[in-house]
Design an enzyme around this catalytic site. Structure first.
Site, mmCIF file in Angstrom:
data_model
loop_
_atom_site.group_PDB
_atom_site.id
_atom_site.type_symbol
_atom_site.label_atom_id
_atom_site.label_comp_id
_atom_site.label_asym_id
_atom_site.label_seq_id
_atom_site.Cartn_x
_atom_site.Cartn_y
_atom_site.Cartn_z
ATOM 1 C CB SER A 18 -0.647 0.009 1.231
ATOM 2 O OG SER A 18 -1.237 1.230 1.616
ATOM 3 C CB ILE A 175 -5.326 -3.315 5.234
ATOM 4 C CG1 ILE A 175 -5.236 -3.174 6.668
ATOM 5 C CG2 ILE A 175 -5.441 -4.869 5.019
ATOM 6 C CD1 ILE A 175 -6.561 -3.544 7.436
ATOM 7 C CG ASP A 176 -4.653 0.333 0.806
ATOM 8 O OD1 ASP A 176 -3.578 -0.092 0.966
ATOM 9 O OD2 ASP A 176 -5.438 0.324 -0.029
ATOM 10 C CE LYS A 177 -4.109 8.131 6.940
ATOM 11 N NZ LYS A 177 -3.926 9.727 6.449
#
Length: 364
Positions: A18, A175-177
């Site tokens: 990410s 996982i993304d922010k």
């Protein structure tokens, strides 16, 4: 002179990345099929005498101990000419020696911070956490504190066996922010190796729930398309038809509920590429709801009536991020061999968002 390059950046385990936490162009190398961040690179001079790689590196790197180099080698993070080597490997003239990690480089010391963690499960080998949206996973460009790693440093501050900077330990995937949901942390080197292999060989179970724009013609299906950095926007990934570009990616989807203008879908990852669900859905004309990076933060479906526009704006405020949640995570326990399966309830913002659309559709 020795050629040296330093790289720093920010999401992979050995399967997913990410870039929400950084803006600079990263440098990756592929090691035994794994994409890794390249932190340092050295080219041995033509007159280089044969020397152990751990000594070769410690002589060229400031504030790095030989023990730390040996830890990196044990984690297969020291490579010579594209292959992992042991710390006893003898460097030869012309060798290209790199230090790679499955995470970005930490520019500063990791300071333990008392950031609340929702711990789903913990034992001597693994920790499973439920990450809220908005929490950056790793320190990186512009985010040197307030991250999940800082929170882990606090959680393990009294554990002498856990060092957040040790590449043999820590987060196995990311996982993304602005994505919420489940993540697993390895507390021992054996656990990280075992779990890393499961992610690499696609034997883990990962299921996401997303709210996307539009209505699907087929209620279930599979999206296949290589993913690589968008050449027109380095903050975005894109899907390419050319098999020679990017990494193979597969997403299985199933529509859970449809509200005409938006749909709730379940996504099961067969691979784990950067922004995979976000760009795969976008490629099929269904960008994630309120995904600012990929244009989902605009009204893409529906009427032009002011009342509808106001309703959608209220929905954006209800869920002020891309509507994506890592709901389930399954893996084989690295020590016991037991099948471990965890499920996270949809967070309040996504629950409220879906309910708003459900009521709107009913009253429409």
């Amino acid at each position: 002179m020795t050629d040296m390059k330093n790289y720093s950046e920010e999401e992979y385990d050995i399967t997913s990345l990410s870039f929400d936490e950084s803006v600079d162009e990263p440098s990756f190398v592929t090691v035994d099929g794994r994409e890794m961040y390249e932190h340092f690179r050295f080219v041995a001079d033509k007159g280089q005498q044969m020397i152990r790689v751990d000594k070769f590196l410690v002589d060229r790197m400031e504030k790095t101990s030989r023990n730390r180099i040996q830890q990196a080698a044990d984690a297969q993070c020291v490579i010579a000419n594209g292959k992992p080597v042991k710390s006893s490997y003898k460097v030869k003239p012309g060798d290209v020696v790199s230090i790679v990690m499955d995470r970005p480089r930490y520019e500063l010391e990791i300071i333990p911070e008392d950031i609340p963690l929702e711990i789903v499960y913990e034992d001597a080998d693994v920790l499973v956490v439920d990450k809220p949206a908005g929490l950056v996973v790793h320190p990186g460009h512009g985010n040197y504190s307030g991250t999940l790693v800082n929170a882990l440093a606090w959680h393990f501050k009294d554990n002498p066996d856990y060092d957040v900077s040790d590449p043999r330990l820590g987060l196995v995937h990311r996982i993304d922010k602005d994505t919420s949901g489940l993540l697993v942390v390895a507390k021992t080197p054996d656990a990280k190796t075992h779990l890393g292999n499961q992610f690499f060989h696609k034997t883990t179970k990962r299921e996401y729930v997303a709210v996307v724009w539009g209505e699907f013609q087929e209620l279930s299906g599979t999206i296949v398309g290589n993913i690589a950095r968008n050449p027109k926007n380095k903050l975005q990934m894109a899907v390419f038809d050319d098999p020679g570009i990017g990494k193979h990616a597969v997403t299985h989807y199933e529509v859970i509920e449809s509200f005409g203008y938006v749909s709730v879908v379940k996504c099961v990852l067969e691979t784990g590429r950067t922004h995979q669900i976000r760009v795969h859905m976008l490629s099929k004309g269904h960008p994630l709801f309120n995904d600012a990076r990929y244009g989902g933060d605009r009204i893409l479906k529906g009427t032009t009536f002011a009342k509808y526009r106001q309703f959608v704006e209220n929905c954006f405020q209800t869920c002020p991020r891309q509507a994506l949640h890592a709901r389930t995570l399954g893996f084989v326990h690295p020590r016991t061999g037991e099948e471990m399966n965890f499920e996270s309830e949809l967070p309040a913002d996504m629950t409220k968002l879906i309910e708003k659309w459900r009521v709107y559709r009913k009253d429409d």
